[in-house]
Scaffold this motif. Structure first.
Motif, PDB file in Angstrom:
ATOM      1  N   GLY A   1       0.800  -1.213   0.000  1.00 15.07           N
ATOM      2  CA  GLY A   1       0.000   0.000   0.000  1.00 15.07           C
ATOM      3  C   GLY A   1       0.835   1.267   0.000  1.00 15.07           C
ATOM      4  O   GLY A   1       0.434   2.288  -0.577  1.00 15.07           O
ATOM      5  N   GLY A   2       1.995   1.250   0.634  1.00 18.22           N
ATOM      6  CA  GLY A   2       2.857   2.421   0.681  1.00 18.22           C
ATOM      7  C   GLY A   2       3.309   2.840  -0.713  1.00 18.22           C
ATOM      8  O   GLY A   2       3.341   4.040  -1.037  1.00 18.22           O
ATOM      9  N   PHE A   3       3.643   1.862  -1.566  1.00 15.36           N
ATOM     10  CA  PHE A   3       4.075   2.190  -2.919  1.00 15.36           C
ATOM     11  C   PHE A   3       2.909   2.767  -3.722  1.00 15.36           C
ATOM     12  O   PHE A   3       3.078   3.709  -4.510  1.00 15.36           O
ATOM     13  N   ALA A   4       1.727   2.191  -3.534  1.00 12.93           N
ATOM     14  CA  ALA A   4       0.561   2.714  -4.257  1.00 12.93           C
ATOM     15  C   ALA A   4       0.281   4.166  -3.874  1.00 12.93           C
ATOM     16  O   ALA A   4      -0.065   4.997  -4.736  1.00 12.93           O
ATOM     17  N   LEU A   5       0.441   4.480  -2.591  1.00 14.85           N
ATOM     18  CA  LEU A   5       0.221   5.855  -2.146  1.00 14.85           C
ATOM     19  C   LEU A   5       1.245   6.804  -2.761  1.00 14.85           C
ATOM     20  O   LEU A   5       0.902   7.898  -3.225  1.00 14.85           O
ATOM     21  N   GLN A   6       2.512   6.367  -2.788  1.00 12.46           N
ATOM     22  CA  GLN A   6       3.551   7.188  -3.397  1.00 12.46           C
ATOM     23  C   GLN A   6       3.325   7.350  -4.900  1.00 12.46           C
ATOM     24  O   GLN A   6       3.641   8.399  -5.483  1.00 12.46           O
ATOM     25  N   ALA A   7       2.760   6.328  -5.546  1.00  8.88           N
ATOM     26  CA  ALA A   7       2.488   6.401  -6.984  1.00  8.88           C
ATOM     27  C   ALA A   7       1.452   7.472  -7.289  1.00  8.88           C
ATOM     28  O   ALA A   7       1.521   8.131  -8.339  1.00  8.88           O
ATOM     29  N   LEU A   8       0.477   7.628  -6.391  1.00  8.15           N
ATOM     30  CA  LEU A   8      -0.519   8.684  -6.599  1.00  8.15           C
ATOM     31  C   LEU A   8       0.111  10.062  -6.482  1.00  8.15           C
ATOM     32  O   LEU A   8      -0.283  10.994  -7.191  1.00  8.15           O
ATOM     33  N   ARG A   9       1.085  10.173  -5.611  1.00 10.06           N
ATOM     34  CA  ARG A   9       1.726  11.475  -5.403  1.00 10.06           C
ATOM     35  C   ARG A   9       2.767  11.774  -6.482  1.00 10.06           C
ATOM     36  O   ARG A   9       2.906  12.915  -6.934  1.00 10.06           O
TER      37      ARG A   9
ATOM     38  N   ALA B   1       7.031   6.660  -9.777  1.00 16.38           N
ATOM     39  CA  ALA B   1       6.492   5.314  -9.575  1.00 16.38           C
ATOM     40  C   ALA B   1       6.632   4.466 -10.825  1.00 16.38           C
ATOM     41  O   ALA B   1       6.950   3.271 -10.755  1.00 16.38           O
ATOM     42  N   ALA B   2       6.422   5.081 -11.992  1.00  8.62           N
ATOM     43  CA  ALA B   2       6.557   4.321 -13.240  1.00  8.62           C
ATOM     44  C   ALA B   2       7.993   3.858 -13.448  1.00  8.62           C
ATOM     45  O   ALA B   2       8.254   2.698 -13.821  1.00  8.62           O
ATOM     46  N   GLY B   3       8.936   4.764 -13.199  1.00  7.20           N
ATOM     47  CA  GLY B   3      10.333   4.371 -13.339  1.00  7.20           C
ATOM     48  C   GLY B   3      10.747   3.310 -12.344  1.00  7.20           C
ATOM     49  O   GLY B   3      11.463   2.352 -12.685  1.00  7.20           O
ATOM     50  N   ALA B   4      10.297   3.443 -11.086  1.00  5.66           N
ATOM     51  CA  ALA B   4      10.630   2.455 -10.056  1.00  5.66           C
ATOM     52  C   ALA B   4      10.011   1.099 -10.391  1.00  5.66           C
ATOM     53  O   ALA B   4      10.640   0.046 -10.203  1.00  5.66           O
ATOM     54  N   THR B   5       8.794   1.126 -10.901  1.00  7.28           N
ATOM     55  CA  THR B   5       8.128  -0.134 -11.262  1.00  7.28           C
ATOM     56  C   THR B   5       8.888  -0.858 -12.364  1.00  7.28           C
ATOM     57  O   THR B   5       9.109  -2.069 -12.302  1.00  7.28           O
ATOM     58  N   LEU B   6       9.302  -0.107 -13.386  1.00  6.36           N
ATOM     59  CA  LEU B   6      10.053  -0.730 -14.478  1.00  6.36           C
ATOM     60  C   LEU B   6      11.377  -1.315 -13.993  1.00  6.36           C
ATOM     61  O   LEU B   6      11.775  -2.414 -14.395  1.00  6.36           O
ATOM     62  N   SER B   7      12.061  -0.581 -13.115  1.00  5.28           N
ATOM     63  CA  SER B   7      13.343  -1.073 -12.595  1.00  5.28           C
ATOM     64  C   SER B   7      13.146  -2.340 -11.776  1.00  5.28           C
ATOM     65  O   SER B   7      13.906  -3.314 -11.907  1.00  5.28           O
ATOM     66  N   CYS B   8      12.124  -2.337 -10.924  1.00  5.59           N
ATOM     67  CA  CYS B   8      11.870  -3.517 -10.090  1.00  5.59           C
ATOM     68  C   CYS B   8      11.446  -4.710 -10.936  1.00  5.59           C
ATOM     69  O   CYS B   8      11.901  -5.838 -10.707  1.00  5.59           O
ATOM     70  N   LEU B   9      10.579  -4.463 -11.920  1.00 13.14           N
ATOM     71  CA  LEU B   9      10.147  -5.562 -12.787  1.00 13.14           C
ATOM     72  C   LEU B   9      11.301  -6.131 -13.579  1.00 13.14           C
ATOM     73  O   LEU B   9      11.400  -7.349 -13.791  1.00 13.14           O
TER      74      LEU B   9
END
Length: 499
Positions: free
Chosen positions: A87-95, A100-108
Motif C-alpha cells: 500500500g505504501g508504494f501505491a500511495l507514493q504512486a498517486l503522489r 512510480a513508473a520508473g521504479a516499477t520498471l526497474s523492479c520488474l
C-alpha cells in the motif's frame, strides 16, 4: 523450530559434518566398488597419476556460500515483490506517478530479467501467484539455479566418503536430478534397482537422499512442494512432503492417541536377556533388540555404586509391518516423532513414569533406537518431563535427532550413527551437510560391514560393531554413563498402547 525458507542461517563449515571414525573402504559385495589403478612397468614411463579427488571441505564451503546466496536472492525477490504490491508504494504512486513508473520498471526488470534475479517474484498473494505461474511455465529464478548448484556440491562432497555414489549408475541418477530431467531420473533409478536390488540401491543413494528429494521438489512444475527444498537448503526440518507438498501436520491427525502404559511380564527370551544385562551400551542395545517393536519398553531401577537409585528407560524403534497399529511404535508415529515433540509415544512414556512411581527429581537416562531415540529426545525436550525428573543422559542409535534439543542444557546427548543406515539422515543432516550440532553432544559414527538397509539399521548391527573393531567407542560411551554402574534392582517391561 523451523528456519524460514527465505532466510539464511549461520553455518559451521566442518564441525557439523558427520565425522568419519573409520577409514572409507569399498562397500562389501558391491559390484561398483572402485578398482585399483594398474601399475605401470618398473622400467617404463611413470604411469599417469589419477586426478586427485576434490577436497570435501572445500566443496562444502562452496555449497554453503551458494546456499546463502540462493536464500538471499529469494529473500530479495520477496522484498521487491512486497515493495511493488504494498500500500505504501501505491500511495507514493498517486503522489509521484513519474517516479512510480520508473521504479516499477526497474523492479520488474530486476524480478524478471535473466541478468537480474530471474523470475523471482514470491511472497504475498501477488508474488505467490507470479511464482506459481513461473513454476508452471518452468521459468526459474537465479535463486533456484544457485540452490541446485549448492545441492550438487553437497552430493559431490558425499561421494568422497561413499564411493558407490561415484558408480556410473548412481552418477546417472544424481546427474539427471541435478539437470531436472525426471524421465531420465526415473530410467536411471530403474536401472540402479535392476542392477543392485531395492535395498542396496536405497542404501547407495541414502547419504544424499534429502538432497535428491530437494532437487526433485525444486525443479518440478509443482509450486506447492518448493517449501521442502528451501527448508532443506536452509538446514531446517521440512514441514511438507517432497512430492506433493502436503503439510506434515496432517500426520498428527493420524496419530491422536492419548497413550496408555500397562505393566507386562517378560517372555522367556526377554527374561533370559534381561538376566544377563548390565550398565553397558552393548547390553542396552541387546535389551532393546529383545524388547522387539510391538509396544514393549523397559524401565530399570539401579542401586548405583555411589548410593543413589537411578532409572533407565529403554525405548525400541518402529515396527515396519503396518503403517499404523495399536502401539506408538508404527510408521505414523515415526513421522510424527520427527516433526513434533508431543506424540502418542511420549504421552504413553510419561504415563509409564507416573504409573511406575518414579520419584520427582530422580535421575533418569533414556536409551533409544530409531523412533525410540527420537522419543527420548522428545521427552528430554518436554518442559514438564525435564522439570519433574533429572534427565542426565539421552543415548540414541540410528535416530534422526539432530534438529532436536533437550530442555535442560546439562543433559548429555550421545548419538551413535552407522553411516550405512538411512534413518539418521532423515533429519536433513547427512554426511555432506554443513549444519552443526551442539559442541556438548557426543556423536560417534562409522562405516561397518552391514551395508544394506534395513540390516544396517537393526540394533544387532550397532551391537556387533561396538563389540568388534569399534570397541573403543563402546568404552567411551560406557565411561560417559558410568554413574549408572551398580546393581539392577528392578526390570519392569511396560506395554504401550495408543489408547
Amino acid at each position: 523450530m523451523t528456519p524460514q525458507a527465505t532466510g539464511a542461517s549461520p553455518r559451521q563449515l566442518t564441525e557439523g559434518r558427520r565425522k568419519d571414525t573409520s577409514d572409507a573402504r569399498p562397500l562389501p559385495g558391491s559390484c561398483d566398488a572402485p578398482a585399483l589403478p594398474d601399475a605401470g612397468p618398473a622400467d617404463g614411463p611413470a604411469a599417469t597419476a589419477p586426478p586427485a579427488p576434490a577436497d570435501g571441505d572445500l566443496l562444502i564451503a562452496a555449497s554453503v556460500l551458494l546456499a546463502d546466496a540462493a536464500l538471499a536472492a529469494r529473500q530479495a525477490g520477496a522484498h521487491l515483490t512486497g515493495a511493488l504490491t504494498g500500500g505504501g508504494f501505491a500511495l507514493q504512486a498517486l503522489r509521484r506517478p513519474a517516479w512510480a513508473a520508473g521504479a516499477t520498471l526497474s523492479c520488474l526488470r530486476a524480478l524478471t530479467s535473466r541478468a537480474g534475479l530471474g523470475f523471482a517474484a514470491n511472497g504475498g498473494t501477488v508474488g505467490e501467484l507470479a511464482r506459481i505461474a513461473g513454476n508452471l511455465t518452468r521459468r526459474r529464478p537465479a535463486s533456484v539455479a544457485m540452490a541446485v548448484d549448492a545441492f550438487a556440491l553437497r552430493i559431490e562432497a558425499a561421494t568422497a566418503a561413499h564411493p558407490n555414489l561415484d558408480s556410473p549408475h548412481a552418477r546417472r541418477l544424481t546427474d539427471a536430478l541435478v539437470a531436472g530431467d525426471r524421465l531420465e531420473a526415473a530410467r536411471a533409478l530403474h536401472a540402479l534397482v535392476e542392477r543392485l536390488g531395492v535395498t542396496r540401491a536405497l542404501t547407495t543413494i541414502s547419504p544424499v537422499i534429502m538432497e535428491l528429494l530437494a532437487l526433485l521438489g525444486l525443479l518440478d512444475e509443482n509450486p506447492v512442494n518448493d517449501s521442502f527444498s528451501w527448508v532443506t537448503l536452509a538446514g531446517g526440518v521440512p514441514t511438507t512432503d517432497p512430492l506433493f507438498g502436503l503439510p506434515c501436520s496432517l500426520i498428527k491427525h493420524l496419530n491422536p492417541g492419548p497413550g496408555r502404559a500397562e505393566r507386562a511380564e517378560p517372555d522367556p527370551i526377554l527374561a533370559k536377556v534381561l538376566g544377563t544385562s548390565r550398565n553397558d551400551i552393548v547390553s542396552y542395545i541387546n535389551d532393546i533388540g529383545a524388547l522387539g517393536n510391538h509396544g514393549l519398553v523397559l524401565l530399570r531401577r539401579i542401586a548405583c555404586t555411589d548410593g543413589a537409585v537411578r532409572h533407565v528407560l529403554l525405548l525400541p524403534g518402529t515396527s515396519f509391518g503396518l503403517v499404523s497399529n495399536s502401539t506408538p511404535q508404527d510408521l505414523v508415529g515415526a513421522f510424527d516423532g520427527c516433526l513434533r515433540t508431543d506424540t502418542t509415544y511420549t504421552r504413553a512414556a510419561k504415563k509409564l513414569l507416573k504409573r511406575a512411581g518414579v520419584p520427582a527429581g530422580s535421575q533418569l537416562m533414556m536409551v533409544g533406537h530409531s523412533l525410540g531415540g527420537l522419543t527420548a529426545m522428545n521427552l528430554a525436550a518436554d518442559l514438564d518431563v525435564a522439570s519433574e525428573y533429572r534427565i542426565t543422559h539421552v543415548v540414541t542409535l540410528g535416530s534422526p535427532i539432530d534438529n532436536k534439543r533437550p530442555a535442560d542444557h546439562t543433559t548429555r546427548v550421545v548419538s551413535l550413527v552407522n553411516k550405512h543406515d538411512v534413518i539418521p539422515t532423515l533429519d536433513g543432516r547427512g554426511p555432506a551437510s554443513p549444519h552443526d550440532v551442539p559442541d556438548s553432544w557426543v556423536e560417534l559414527s562409522w562405516l561397518d560391514e552391514s551395508y544394506d538397509y534395513p540390516l544396517s539399521h537393526a540394533p544387532q548391527a550397532y551391537s556387533d560393531s561396538l563389540r568388534g573393531e569399534l570397541a573403543h567407542h563402546r568404552d567411551r560411551v560406557n565411561a560417559l554413563i558410568g554413574s549408572y554402574d551398580g546393581e539392577i534392582i528392578g526390570n519392569q517391561p511396560y506395554m504401550l498402547r495408543d489408547r
